[in-house]
Design a protein around this motif. Structure first.
Motif, PDB file in Angstrom:
ATOM      1  N   PRO A 157     -61.087 -17.234   9.015  1.00 30.58           N
ATOM      2  CA  PRO A 157     -60.427 -16.994  10.299  1.00 30.58           C
ATOM      3  C   PRO A 157     -61.221 -15.981  11.119  1.00 30.58           C
ATOM      4  O   PRO A 157     -62.219 -15.425  10.646  1.00 30.58           O
ATOM      5  CB  PRO A 157     -59.067 -16.434   9.894  1.00 30.58           C
ATOM      6  N   GLU A 158     -60.773 -15.710  12.322  1.00 27.43           N
ATOM      7  CA  GLU A 158     -61.493 -14.773  13.182  1.00 27.43           C
ATOM      8  C   GLU A 158     -61.296 -13.328  12.754  1.00 27.43           C
ATOM      9  O   GLU A 158     -62.204 -12.504  12.867  1.00 27.43           O
ATOM     10  CB  GLU A 158     -61.044 -14.935  14.639  1.00 27.43           C
ATOM     11  N   GLY A 172     -46.037  -1.163  11.675  1.00 26.59           N
ATOM     12  CA  GLY A 172     -47.190  -1.605  12.463  1.00 26.59           C
ATOM     13  C   GLY A 172     -47.643  -0.497  13.381  1.00 26.59           C
ATOM     14  O   GLY A 172     -47.121   0.620  13.342  1.00 26.59           O
ATOM     15  N   PRO A 173     -48.658  -0.793  14.218  1.00 24.07           N
ATOM     16  CA  PRO A 173     -49.347  -2.093  14.345  1.00 24.07           C
ATOM     17  C   PRO A 173     -50.355  -2.317  13.218  1.00 24.07           C
ATOM     18  O   PRO A 173     -50.723  -1.380  12.514  1.00 24.07           O
ATOM     19  CB  PRO A 173     -50.065  -1.960  15.697  1.00 24.07           C
ATOM     20  N   ARG A 174     -50.791  -3.562  13.057  1.00 25.12           N
ATOM     21  CA  ARG A 174     -51.821  -3.893  12.078  1.00 25.12           C
ATOM     22  C   ARG A 174     -53.194  -3.488  12.605  1.00 25.12           C
ATOM     23  O   ARG A 174     -53.445  -3.464  13.814  1.00 25.12           O
ATOM     24  CB  ARG A 174     -51.825  -5.392  11.759  1.00 25.12           C
ATOM     25  N   GLU A 175     -54.093  -3.196  11.681  1.00 25.69           N
ATOM     26  CA  GLU A 175     -55.474  -2.817  12.027  1.00 25.69           C
ATOM     27  C   GLU A 175     -56.390  -4.002  11.737  1.00 25.69           C
ATOM     28  O   GLU A 175     -56.888  -4.162  10.630  1.00 25.69           O
ATOM     29  CB  GLU A 175     -55.878  -1.587  11.217  1.00 25.69           C
ATOM     30  N   TRP A 176     -56.567  -4.852  12.734  1.00 24.64           N
ATOM     31  CA  TRP A 176     -57.337  -6.078  12.561  1.00 24.64           C
ATOM     32  C   TRP A 176     -58.816  -5.827  12.790  1.00 24.64           C
ATOM     33  O   TRP A 176     -59.200  -5.064  13.680  1.00 24.64           O
ATOM     34  CB  TRP A 176     -56.833  -7.155  13.522  1.00 24.64           C
ATOM     35  N   ARG A 177     -59.626  -6.459  11.963  1.00 21.39           N
ATOM     36  CA  ARG A 177     -61.084  -6.397  12.068  1.00 21.39           C
ATOM     37  C   ARG A 177     -61.642  -7.813  11.994  1.00 21.39           C
ATOM     38  O   ARG A 177     -60.926  -8.749  11.616  1.00 21.39           O
ATOM     39  CB  ARG A 177     -61.675  -5.553  10.912  1.00 21.39           C
ATOM     40  N   SER A 178     -62.902  -7.986  12.296  1.00 24.53           N
ATOM     41  CA  SER A 178     -63.522  -9.305  12.187  1.00 24.53           C
ATOM     42  C   SER A 178     -63.566  -9.740  10.726  1.00 24.53           C
ATOM     43  O   SER A 178     -63.917  -8.947   9.845  1.00 24.53           O
ATOM     44  CB  SER A 178     -64.937  -9.286  12.758  1.00 24.53           C
ATOM     45  N   HIS A 179     -63.192 -10.992  10.475  1.00 25.02           N
ATOM     46  CA  HIS A 179     -63.268 -11.533   9.118  1.00 25.02           C
ATOM     47  C   HIS A 179     -64.683 -12.027   8.877  1.00 25.02           C
ATOM     48  O   HIS A 179     -65.250 -12.726   9.718  1.00 25.02           O
ATOM     49  CB  HIS A 179     -62.281 -12.696   8.967  1.00 25.02           C
ATOM     50  N   PRO A 180     -65.294 -11.695   7.740  1.00 27.52           N
ATOM     51  CA  PRO A 180     -66.641 -12.218   7.471  1.00 27.52           C
ATOM     52  C   PRO A 180     -66.632 -13.735   7.357  1.00 27.52           C
ATOM     53  O   PRO A 180     -65.657 -14.332   6.883  1.00 27.52           O
ATOM     54  CB  PRO A 180     -67.018 -11.564   6.132  1.00 27.52           C
ATOM     55  N   THR A 181     -67.691 -14.348   7.792  1.00 23.40           N
ATOM     56  CA  THR A 181     -67.838 -15.792   7.684  1.00 23.40           C
ATOM     57  C   THR A 181     -68.012 -16.187   6.225  1.00 23.40           C
ATOM     58  O   THR A 181     -68.701 -15.496   5.471  1.00 23.40           O
ATOM     59  CB  THR A 181     -69.066 -16.257   8.488  1.00 23.40           C
ATOM     60  N   ASP A 280     -77.181 -22.793 -10.885  1.00 14.98           N
ATOM     61  CA  ASP A 280     -77.362 -24.119 -10.291  1.00 14.98           C
ATOM     62  C   ASP A 280     -76.047 -24.766  -9.866  1.00 14.98           C
ATOM     63  O   ASP A 280     -75.950 -25.986  -9.745  1.00 14.98           O
ATOM     64  CB  ASP A 280     -78.109 -25.042 -11.268  1.00 14.98           C
ATOM     65  N   LYS A 281     -75.026 -23.940  -9.639  1.00 14.74           N
ATOM     66  CA  LYS A 281     -73.733 -24.429  -9.175  1.00 14.74           C
ATOM     67  C   LYS A 281     -73.338 -23.647  -7.918  1.00 14.74           C
ATOM     68  O   LYS A 281     -73.809 -22.535  -7.703  1.00 14.74           O
ATOM     69  CB  LYS A 281     -72.678 -24.249 -10.269  1.00 14.74           C
ATOM     70  N   PRO A 282     -72.444 -24.214  -7.093  1.00 13.12           N
ATOM     71  CA  PRO A 282     -72.090 -23.524  -5.851  1.00 13.12           C
ATOM     72  C   PRO A 282     -71.290 -22.250  -6.086  1.00 13.12           C
ATOM     73  O   PRO A 282     -70.358 -22.220  -6.899  1.00 13.12           O
ATOM     74  CB  PRO A 282     -71.254 -24.559  -5.091  1.00 13.12           C
ATOM     75  N   VAL A 283     -71.676 -21.210  -5.368  1.00 15.17           N
ATOM     76  CA  VAL A 283     -70.939 -19.952  -5.353  1.00 15.17           C
ATOM     77  C   VAL A 283     -70.813 -19.527  -3.897  1.00 15.17           C
ATOM     78  O   VAL A 283     -71.814 -19.439  -3.185  1.00 15.17           O
ATOM     79  CB  VAL A 283     -71.649 -18.844  -6.157  1.00 15.17           C
ATOM     80  N   ALA A 284     -69.596 -19.289  -3.454  1.00 16.98           N
ATOM     81  CA  ALA A 284     -69.350 -18.895  -2.065  1.00 16.98           C
ATOM     82  C   ALA A 284     -68.498 -17.633  -2.025  1.00 16.98           C
ATOM     83  O   ALA A 284     -67.791 -17.306  -2.981  1.00 16.98           O
ATOM     84  CB  ALA A 284     -68.676 -20.023  -1.298  1.00 16.98           C
ATOM     85  N   MET A 285     -68.563 -16.940  -0.890  1.00 17.50           N
ATOM     86  CA  MET A 285     -67.858 -15.673  -0.717  1.00 17.50           C
ATOM     87  C   MET A 285     -66.947 -15.734   0.503  1.00 17.50           C
ATOM     88  O   MET A 285     -67.131 -16.557   1.393  1.00 17.50           O
ATOM     89  CB  MET A 285     -68.864 -14.533  -0.526  1.00 17.50           C
ATOM     90  N   ASP A 310     -75.559 -24.185   4.230  1.00 15.62           N
ATOM     91  CA  ASP A 310     -75.786 -23.368   5.429  1.00 15.62           C
ATOM     92  C   ASP A 310     -74.460 -22.805   5.923  1.00 15.62           C
ATOM     93  O   ASP A 310     -74.410 -21.728   6.501  1.00 15.62           O
ATOM     94  CB  ASP A 310     -76.453 -24.211   6.509  1.00 15.62           C
ATOM     95  N   LEU A 311     -73.407 -23.580   5.735  1.00 10.22           N
ATOM     96  CA  LEU A 311     -72.042 -23.093   5.921  1.00 10.22           C
ATOM     97  C   LEU A 311     -71.354 -23.143   4.557  1.00 10.22           C
ATOM     98  O   LEU A 311     -71.904 -23.675   3.595  1.00 10.22           O
ATOM     99  CB  LEU A 311     -71.296 -23.994   6.920  1.00 10.22           C
TER     100      LEU A 311
END
Length: 317
Positions: A157-158, A172-181, A280-285, A310-311
């Motif tokens: 998400p954003e 509140g309020p919440r402390e929103w930050r950019s979500h890493p891709t 040799d297997k997919p790992v994502a974060m 790439d994504l």
């Protein structure tokens, strides 16, 4: 959607720590979404912070799983000692019920899949709906799971937050930050049943009858609030020495809370590369289903596809 009935129970920590006005926020939110909520009779018990003795919590869980008028079973939140209940759970009438939770509830949702073959869900507990500023993504993903939606693509998400909103004045309020891709550490593509959840809970099941079968699964790993590098490395070493990473089809790590050292991407990549060098297997974060907000609802025991190139993304098939 016809109105559904949610049983809120406490399999781990007590709901007694929550003020009534906070509980009321959750009741109103879920009512607007089309749910009627009933509480287990022992949710407010308090035995050293736990929601009563084992038999109290087990009674509420078995009532919720077997009651004909309950559609969804939703623990209040996690905590400790849900695994204490596993040898007494009665799944005989679970039928089409949806069970959803995360953190310490990792033990229950993985056990449901292992013992019944049914899908359970890694997603928000009742306390998440008590946040007056709950994210749209958390709500939308939960409703998609309730409605049985498939072919759902999960990406970042954003924005994200991991602040302690529940101790703030007016919550509140919440402390929103950019979500890493979402990002690939090791490239590849894998399909399989999804298992996993909170790392420390999964590891607590080792050498018990409830240890997760990781063979050919897509493994979700996430950690509790404020995990340090040293503790994370200890947990990763345990998974590695068990041979888990050799047995799974792929691994995806949930987003770390912003107060964790591992929220810094360079640190996270450096630590993970120790365990996945030449893998040799997919790992994502940075999958948004963790102790940070938003938390997407994912099917434990459900079919998923993990793409790490790439994504990176996770698809609910």
């Amino acid at each position: 959607m016809n109105r559904k009935r949610i049983a809120v129970i406490a399999t781990s920590n007590s709901m007694g720590v929550m003020p009534q006005d906070l509980i009321d926020i959750g009741l109103v939110k879920l009512n607007v979404l089309g749910f009627d909520v009933v509480f287990g009779k022992n949710v407010n018990n308090n035995y050293f912070g736990i929601a009563g003795l084992r038999e109290d919590r087990l009674a509420d869980l078995n009532w919720a799983l077997n009651a004909n008028d309950i559609d969804i079973v939703m623990p209040v939140f996690g905590g400790y000692n849900c695994a204490e209940l596993l040898d007494g759970v009665d799944y005989s009438a679970i039928k089409e019920k949806m069970v959803v939770g995360y953190s310490d509830i990792t033990s229950l949702i993985n056990d449901i899949y292992a013992r019944t073959g049914r899908t359970a869900y890694h997603g928000p507990g009742f306390a998440k709906f008590c946040d007056p500023n709950i994210s749209e993504e958390t709500v939308q993903s939960f409703m998609q799971a309730v409605n049985g939606d498939h072919n759902t693509l999960i990406s970042a998400p954003e924005k994200m937050s991991s602040d302690l909103w529940f101790i703030k004045k007016n919550y509140g309020p919440r402390e929103w930050r950019s979500h890493p891709t979402m990002k690939a550490l090791c490239k590849g593509r894998a399909q399989g049943k999804l298992v996993g959840g909170t790392m420390e809970t999964l590891l607590s099941l080792n050498a018990t009858p409830y240890q997760v079968n990781y063979d050919d699964k897509v493994l979700l790993l996430e950690t509790s609030y404020k995990t340090s590098v040293s503790i994370f490395k200890q947990w990763m070493t345990q998974f590695s020495q068990q041979g888990v990473f050799d047995r799974v089809a792929g691994v995806v790590f949930g987003t770390f809370s912003l107060c964790s050292e591992l929220a810094e991407e360079q640190i996270l990549e450096k630590v993970l590369s120790e365990y996945f060098c030449a893998y040799d297997k997919p790992v994502a974060m940075h999958l948004p289903s963790s102790h940070a907000d938003p938390i997407y609802t994912l099917p434990i025991g459900g079919d998923v596809e993990l793409y790490s190139g790439d994504l990176a993304w996770l698809k609910i098939i």
